[in-house]
Scaffold this active site. Structure first.
Site, PDB file in Angstrom:
ATOM      1  N   LYS A   1      -1.341  -9.358   2.788  1.00 18.46           N
ATOM      2  CA  LYS A   1      -0.643  -8.734   4.054  1.00 18.46           C
ATOM      3  C   LYS A   1      -1.619  -7.927   5.022  1.00 18.46           C
ATOM      4  CE  LYS A   1       3.256  -6.040   3.882  1.00 18.46           C
ATOM      5  NZ  LYS A   1       2.792  -4.718   4.584  1.00 18.46           N
TER       6      LYS A   1
ATOM      7  N   GLU B   1       9.087  -4.022  10.737  1.00 16.25           N
ATOM      8  CA  GLU B   1       9.637  -2.837  10.151  1.00 16.25           C
ATOM      9  C   GLU B   1      10.086  -2.057  11.264  1.00 16.25           C
ATOM     10  OE1 GLU B   1       6.678  -1.066   7.495  1.00 16.25           O
ATOM     11  OE2 GLU B   1       7.886   0.774   7.398  1.00 16.25           O
TER      12      GLU B   1
ATOM     13  N   ASP C   1       0.803  -1.263  -0.001  1.00 18.39           N
ATOM     14  CA  ASP C   1       0.075  -0.096  -0.023  1.00 18.39           C
ATOM     15  C   ASP C   1       0.752   1.138  -0.065  1.00 18.39           C
ATOM     16  OD1 ASP C   1       0.721  -0.202   2.465  1.00 18.39           O
ATOM     17  OD2 ASP C   1      -1.207  -0.121   3.677  1.00 18.39           O
ATOM     18  N   SER C   2       2.198   1.137   0.220  1.00 15.88           N
ATOM     19  CA  SER C   2       2.983   2.224  -0.130  1.00 15.88           C
ATOM     20  C   SER C   2       2.848   2.506  -1.678  1.00 15.88           C
ATOM     21  CB  SER C   2       4.516   1.693  -0.232  1.00 15.88           C
ATOM     22  OG  SER C   2       4.972   0.842  -0.815  1.00 15.88           O
TER      23      SER C   2
ATOM     24  N   GLU D   1      -1.447  -5.568   8.643  1.00 13.68           N
ATOM     25  CA  GLU D   1      -0.776  -4.918   9.717  1.00 13.68           C
ATOM     26  C   GLU D   1      -1.693  -5.014  10.988  1.00 13.68           C
ATOM     27  OE1 GLU D   1      -0.038  -0.753   8.847  1.00 13.68           O
ATOM     28  OE2 GLU D   1       0.780  -1.237   6.851  1.00 13.68           O
TER      29      GLU D   1
ATOM     30  N   ASP E   1      -1.047  -5.958  -0.240  1.00 17.54           N
ATOM     31  CA  ASP E   1      -1.675  -5.402   1.054  1.00 17.54           C
ATOM     32  C   ASP E   1      -3.199  -5.385   1.087  1.00 17.54           C
ATOM     33  OD1 ASP E   1       0.634  -5.004   2.964  1.00 17.54           O
ATOM     34  OD2 ASP E   1       1.242  -3.138   1.947  1.00 17.54           O
TER      35      ASP E   1
HETATM   36  O1  KIV Z   1       3.568  -1.161   1.704  1.00 18.92           O
HETATM   37  C1  KIV Z   1       4.813  -1.277   1.757  1.00 18.92           C
HETATM   38  O2  KIV Z   1       5.620  -1.297   0.915  1.00 18.92           O
HETATM   39  C2  KIV Z   1       5.226  -2.196   2.704  1.00 18.92           C
HETATM   40  C3  KIV Z   1       6.476  -2.716   2.956  1.00 18.92           C
HETATM   41  C4  KIV Z   1       7.463  -1.502   3.228  1.00 18.92           C
HETATM   42  C5  KIV Z   1       7.053  -3.637   4.035  1.00 18.92           C
HETATM   43  O3  KIV Z   1       4.476  -2.716   3.616  1.00 18.92           O
END
Ligand code: KIV
Length: 273
Positions: free
Chosen positions: A122, A191, A53-54, A124, A92
């Site tokens: 994924k 992280e 989600d980055s 969190e 994510d």
């Molecule tokens: O969204 C992302 O890029 C991440 C990584 C930095 C682990 O969750």
């Protein structure tokens, strides 16, 4: 890629990652949000591609990961999946798509699997999201956990500083990692936490621990592709290693193209019909 070439490829699965941990082989993981980059990562034989989600920051220019939607994640993930023959593609679950309740979480995970073709999701958090993690796992969807500096909680943390430096937070992190692994998560991202703590988690927990800013004594490493390529040049945390300065290289290439067009030097005789 032909059908025969495709058959020869051994796909990276969650089981392959577990075997890698058991024989002490480090797992490589990078982000990708589009077809072109994913194709290069897959050809380079990256083990895991994270559609993170980055993308909210890197692709859309938001300050945080919070604004990206499930539909937008599906678009990015489907583009990545079309390029990949070998890597495990983890996607994510974005902020707001799983925190409400476990049914909402399951429905969001199913959309990523069905509409994008994701291989795993994924999420969190630790004990707070355990019910949702368990429900998604029982539907047959592999889940990767994410603890430590979890960017979807940035407004709760109020800072991007290293997490779990204090004993109480470190103890909760170990407890959460144990819970997630026992629930059936196939791997956990840690992280920006102290390297000693990450190493302890990797020793105690049976599933692969993938670090970002968590030192070298874990089972694998993940970074954001645009960071290692030097496209996002304002972002320079200590844990980042840059392999290129693509921002400057692209700036130079585009400037030269503009100059050629302005001077009437492009296209030349060989570049036309
Ligand atoms: O969204 C992302 O890029 C991440 C990584 C930095 C682990 O969750």
């Amino acid at each position: 890629m032909s059908d025969n070439q495709y058959k020869e490829i051994t796909r990276v699965t969650t089981h392959v990652l577990q075997e890698m941990k058991e024989r002490g082989e480090n797992i490589s993981m990078l982000t990708a949000y589009d077809y072109s980059m994913a194709k290069i990562l897959d050809e380079a034989k990256i083990d895991v591609i994270l559609v993170g989600d980055s993308a909210s920051n890197v692709m859309a220019g938001h300050m945080t990961t919070l604004p990206i939607t499930l539909d937008q994640m599906i678009y990015h993930a489907a583009s990545v999946i079309r390029a990949v023959y070998r890597a495990l593609v983890v996607v994510d679950l974005p902020f707001g798509s799983y925190q409400g309740n476990s049914l909402e979480a399951l429905n969001s995970a199913i959309r990523l699997m069905k509409e994008a073709g994701a291989h795993a999701v994924k999420m969190e958090g630790g004990s707070e999201i355990l019910e949702s993690v368990t429900r998604i796992l029982s539907a047959g969807v592999p889940v990767m956990g994410h603890l430590g500096l979890t960017p979807q909680s940035i407004y709760k943390f109020g800072t991007f500083e290293v997490r779990a430096k204090e004993e109480a937070e470190a103890a909760k992190l170990i407890e959460d990692a144990t819970l997630l692994a026992e629930a059936g998560c196939f791997a956990i991202v840690l992280e920006k936490i102290p390297a000693k703590l990450a190493a302890e988690v990797a020793r105690r927990v049976k599933v692969p621990i993938i670090g970002i800013g968590a030192g070298g004594d874990v089972d694998g490493q993940v970074l954001v592709l645009h960071d290692i390529l030097g496209i996002t040049k304002q972002f320079s945390p200590r844990f980042l290693r840059r392999y290129m300065n693509l921002y400057d290289d692209i700036l130079d290439a585009v400037s030269r193209y503009i100059e050629d067009v302005k001077l009437g030097d492009f296209p030349n005789e060989k570049e036309q019909y």
